[in-house]
Scaffold this active site. Structure first.
Site, mmCIF file in Angstrom:
data_model
loop_
_atom_site.group_PDB
_atom_site.id
_atom_site.type_symbol
_atom_site.label_atom_id
_atom_site.label_comp_id
_atom_site.label_asym_id
_atom_site.label_seq_id
_atom_site.Cartn_x
_atom_site.Cartn_y
_atom_site.Cartn_z
ATOM 1 C CG HIS A 290 -1.858 0.425 1.765
ATOM 2 N ND1 HIS A 290 -1.904 2.020 1.701
ATOM 3 C CD2 HIS A 290 -3.572 0.848 1.231
ATOM 4 C CE1 HIS A 290 -2.937 3.221 2.024
ATOM 5 N NE2 HIS A 290 -3.582 2.134 1.871
ATOM 6 C CG ASP B 288 0.414 -2.586 5.747
ATOM 7 O OD1 ASP B 288 -0.194 -3.250 7.137
ATOM 8 O OD2 ASP B 288 0.276 -1.830 5.141
ATOM 9 C CD GLN C 283 -6.660 -4.560 3.591
ATOM 10 O OE1 GLN C 283 -7.732 -4.945 4.081
ATOM 11 N NE2 GLN C 283 -6.533 -3.133 3.743
ATOM 12 C CE LYS D 127 -7.667 -0.934 6.633
ATOM 13 N NZ LYS D 127 -7.670 0.158 5.527
ATOM 14 C CB CYS E 165 -3.615 3.774 -1.582
ATOM 15 S SG CYS E 165 -4.907 4.444 -1.272
#
Lengths: 137, 411
Positions: free
Chosen positions: B128, B205, B208, B231, B369
């Site tokens: 991202h 990261d 997600q 999220k 993104c």
């Protein structure tokens, strides 16, 4: 037909549709039917890069009239461009500079011209208005 | 935490917990398939937000009065819960941030300040923008070199290329756990082992992944893990940076202000201990507390049930979409989850997204993104349906019919 009459005409055309899908079907047809810009003019200096779709704008003032052609890689954006061109093309710079394009709101497409939409349409309208204002100055 | 009996996994009951799902958009029942962008919030979290502001609202860590102590206690209890949830060793390793982006920027600034010209940072081609740009800024500032692990046509990392890129110059590997655009689940353990073998640290990261799969930072052995509250069914504007204590101890503060200091004079300031050293100013107190609530909500269920169900939704949707003429699925990794990204020949994702919206269906269209990744696949963007455990097969059926209708209108 005045700029205002052109707007009214579009509003009454759209009043015939019962739902959103019918409206968009019409916009898509407008987008498909209008080969708006000469491919040779789809150059980077005429490109307005949106986050979602791209818009190419070729605008000039000839004999005190706004001459507009524009295009987009997205059909819906292109259809809305067709409506904007229909209203603004051939108008005097003064009319263009002062135009209140209320028809977009009236037919329920305001979201496409919102600053957050980033599909290039708002920047296109701004560019056209700036050109008109420059001609008046 | 594993000892408590888990709630039965019933999608029908889960949907009752999410008031936002019970609404109509343009006269159609909402179908929310934009969970990769943000998740909806369960009533439990909404109640906790309301409870905080209507009862316990006070500034934390400094008041002698009852409300401040109450707020502080809830905030720190939440930190403790988050620590346990991701199985960090210590509470000091849980830094509250504004979100994933903020966490990455913190590490880029603070850990980055310990690096020297010529050092290398490795990211992947599926990152991202928030896991690209902070590193580019750091590289410009410090004269570092940014290198990119390539992806194959299925949207999987090329691990042989990764191993070739690794060297003693590599100081940090910053890689996503699950791709927001492709759904690819990256082989973190292999990546982390290889990185550690050359002495590099690893930032994961987790934006997600936290909502879809079990996270155990000690088992992964990652050095940093970042995620966002919104999220994972919590509020926006709150997130977490997990970092190993010895690393965080060596890193200088990121921002200065209240709460992060031990003693301030005009000549010299000494800093507070972890985690407060990295938490300048009044934080998002309600967010911190309610992120804990959101994780408690999720933790009622067996995360394996959640994972399996979401994967079955994605498989179901992908199989159906693949049957359309001219449709190309972007991201066909063997190990993927919860995301179906696709492109339709000759049609712009924006047009399809606009028509789906008018049919009550929320998806994301565009480059997500991840512009460099779109360039690799040679497309301007995709239509992305991303699922959560409150979505259903029936919704997917409606979605498929709506995609079909949209395509036929545009062709």
């Amino acid at each position: 037909m005045t700029l205002e009459e052109k707007q009214q005409e579009i509003v009454s055309e759209f009043s015939l549709f019962d739902d959103w899908m019918e409206k968009y079907e019409y916009i898509i047809d407008l987008g498909k039917d209008l080969p708006l810009i000469d491919p040779a003019k789809k150059t980077d200096d005429r490109l307005i890069e949106g986050c979602q779709s791209k818009v190419w704008l070729d605008a000039s003032i000839v004999d005190d009239k706004m001459r507009l052609t524009a295009d987009s890689d997205a059909i819906i954006t292109k259809g809305i461009i067709g409506l904007l061109v229909r209203v603004l093309n051939g108008e005097s710079p003064e009319n263009v500079a002062t135009a209140n394009l209320h028809f977009i709101d009236d037919i329920g497409l305001a979201e496409h011209l919102s600053p957050t939409r980033a599909n290039g349409l708002l920047s296109m309208v701004k560019k056209i208005k700036i050109l008109a204002l420059t001609a008046l100055a | 935490m594993g000892l408590v009996e888990k709630r039965k996994f019933s999608v029908r009951e889960i949907r009752q917990d999410f008031p936002a799902l019970r609404q109509q958009i343009y006269g159609k029942n909402l179908i929310y398939f934009d969970n990769g962008a943000t998740s909806q919030k369960p009533q439990l979290v909404l109640d906790a937000i309301n409870q905080y502001y209507s009862k316990n609202n006070a500034n934390i860590h400094r008041g002698v009065h009852f409300m401040s102590q109450q707020a502080t206690s809830e905030y720190e209890t939440s930190r403790e819960y988050i620590k346990s949830y991701i199985n960090a060793e210590k509470q000091e390793e849980i830094i509250f941030t504004k979100g994933t982006t903020d966490g990455i920027n913190l590490v880029a600034f603070s850990f980055g300040s310990l690096l020297s010209a010529g050092d290398e940072i490795l990211i992947s081609a599926m990152e991202h923008h928030s896991n690209i740009v902070p590193w580019q800024l750091l590289c410009e500032r410090k004269g570092l070199v940014l290198k990119v692990i390539p992806v194959n046509s299925r949207g999987e990392l090329k691990l042989d290329a990764f191993e070739e890129l690794l060297s003693s110059k590599t100081k940090l590997v910053a890689v996503t756990h699950i791709s927001n655009t492709l759904g690819t689940i990256n082989p973190l353990k292999t990546i982390i082992e290889n990185a550690h073998a050359v002495g590099a640290k690893v930032l994961v990261d987790g934006a997600q992944s936290i909502q879809h799969t079990k996270i155990d930072v000690q088992d992964l052995d990652c050095d940093f893990f970042v995620f966002s509250g919104h999220k994972v069914f919590g509020p926006t504007g709150i997130g977490v940076l997990y970092g190993k204590e010895d690393l965080l101890d060596k890193m200088p503060p990121y921002q200065g202000g209240g709460d992060m200091i031990a003693k301030v004079t005009f000549e010299r300031t000494t800093y507070n201990e972890l985690p407060f050293k990295f938490e300048a100013g009044t934080p998002h107190i309600a967010g911190g507390i309610c992120l804990g609530t959101a994780l408690q909500y999720l933790n009622q269920f067996n995360i394996e049930d959640v994972e399996q169900y979401e994967r079955s939704l994605a498989d179901y949707a992908q199989d159906l979409i693949s049957t359309f003429e001219g449709v190309k699925i972007i991201g066909t990794a063997k190990n993927k989850t919860s995301v179906v990204s696709f492109h339709v020949d000759g049609l712009h994702p924006f047009d399809i997204g606009t028509l789906l919206d008018k049919q009550g269906i929320a998806v994301r269209t565009g480059h997500h993104c991840t512009q460099p990744l779109m360039d690799i696949f040679g497309i301007p963007g995709t239509i992305r349906a991303s699922f959560a455990f409150y979505n259903t097969r029936e919704e997917i059926d409606t979605f498929i019919a709506a995609v079909e209708k949209s395509i036929s209108m545009l062709r």
